[in-house]
Design an enzyme around this catalytic site. Sequence first.
Site: not given
Length: 405
Positions: A220, A223-224
């Site tokens: 993701c 997200c990261d």
Amino acid sequence: MAEDITLYGTLWCSDCKRAKKFFAEQRVPYTFVDVERDAEGLRFVEQVNGGKHIIPTIVFGDGSTLVEPSNAELAAKLGLQTTGTRRFYDLIVVGSGPAGLTAALYAAREGIETLVIERAGVGGQAGITERLDNFPGFPEGIAGSEFAERLRQQAERFGVEILSAKEAVGVGVEGSYRSVRTADGEQYRAWAVLLALGSTYRRLGIPGEEDFIGAGVHFCATCDGPFYRGKEVLVIGGGNSAGEEGIFLTKFCPKVTIATRGPDLSASRVVVEKVRSNPRIEVLTGVVPAAFKGSGRLEAVVLMPAGGGEPIELRPAGVFAFIGLSPNTEVVEGFVELDERGFIVTDGVLQTSVPGVFAAGDARGGSTKQAASAAGEGAAAALAIRRYVEPLAGGMPVVRSATTE
Ligand SMILES: Cc1cc2nc3c(=O)[nH]c(=O)nc-3n(C[C@H](O)[C@H](O)[C@H](O)COP(=O)(O)OP(=O)(O)OC[C@H]3O[C@@H](n4cnc5c(N)ncnc54)[C@H](O)[C@@H]3O)c2cc1C
């Protein structure tokens, strides 16, 4: 919500990875302190735990601390609703992506008492998408997180109850009722169930992958990706997701290499053009990922030329894999009919092989894997469910004539 969260841990500790995954799924920002590299962080952990190294140690904005918390404790701390106010509803929707939440708000608006059960964060894949550019009604596009939040608010305005961080582990039939069992041992019943389970990023299944998830291997970018600011990363895959996420990563990373097994990217023409014209992206074709190597953290990726030859070793700071989606249908395996790829088979009114159990969105065979079509299927399913539930409950609003326990 408890803001300003700091998670003290290490890159290899599995409970730290679980807590990080939990925050990412709930789209809750946090600061990670690696106590193996930060002496002050380590001293803090020792001070909180009477001299012991217990991780994760998580400090919240209100000054409170949780040490090695379970997901249930984290959910409680974030103020998430994880238990229904009743045990019987007219409709239970499993999954809170565009399909599930659209169905829920349509149903609730017509007086159908609806419970949504979501194992991660509200919004499904749409919620973790950086930007939805093609959802009708948003001419400038909309951030996935904002889209998810709007859907949640709209569903709640019509009285939908939404449980998050709660996994459905079984769906069953009890006479006229349909039931949903959750991982924490609770059971909810309703006249009908909608399976809006969506799909999940496919894993590569190569050596080292499990060891480095969250420690150099990610699925993701939203997200990261920010963890890799100023660093070089590798994207694995050649389709739309790989192309779009690769472009997104160039916001943080000076160089993004996209590695694909095919002779060229298989993404849409628009995405391929954007990738090719981005000076920060290099495309490596005809390579197959073979292994991740490192100790504690990812250090190298081994790629094999698809046509044979010497392995190529790359040393990106992080790897993002986008190689397709698998339906999240394990929970209904052996219960409803699935097609050969594991997607749910439905009839013309989106009913599965089990009467009273419906399916909509990405988890349904033949779905188009788009947010707008998932929402459309959710709306269509809600109307079919209304027709199914009405005679059982003896007219609308239905739940008041049903058994409660
Ligand atoms: C990176 C990326 C970019 C995208 N970009 C676009 C775009 O630009 N435009 C577009 O139209 N579409 C886009 N999509 C696709 C779009 O997000 C999906 O088609 C859409 O979200 C599908 O909706 P859904 O409700 O069917 O499933 P999902 O959104 O996948 O939601 C399913 C939900 O069910 C939950 N769930 C599954 N199993 C259980 C269980 N056992 N118990 C409880 N909960 C469960 C999951 O946690 C999930 O939240 C993108 C997808 C990705 C991954």
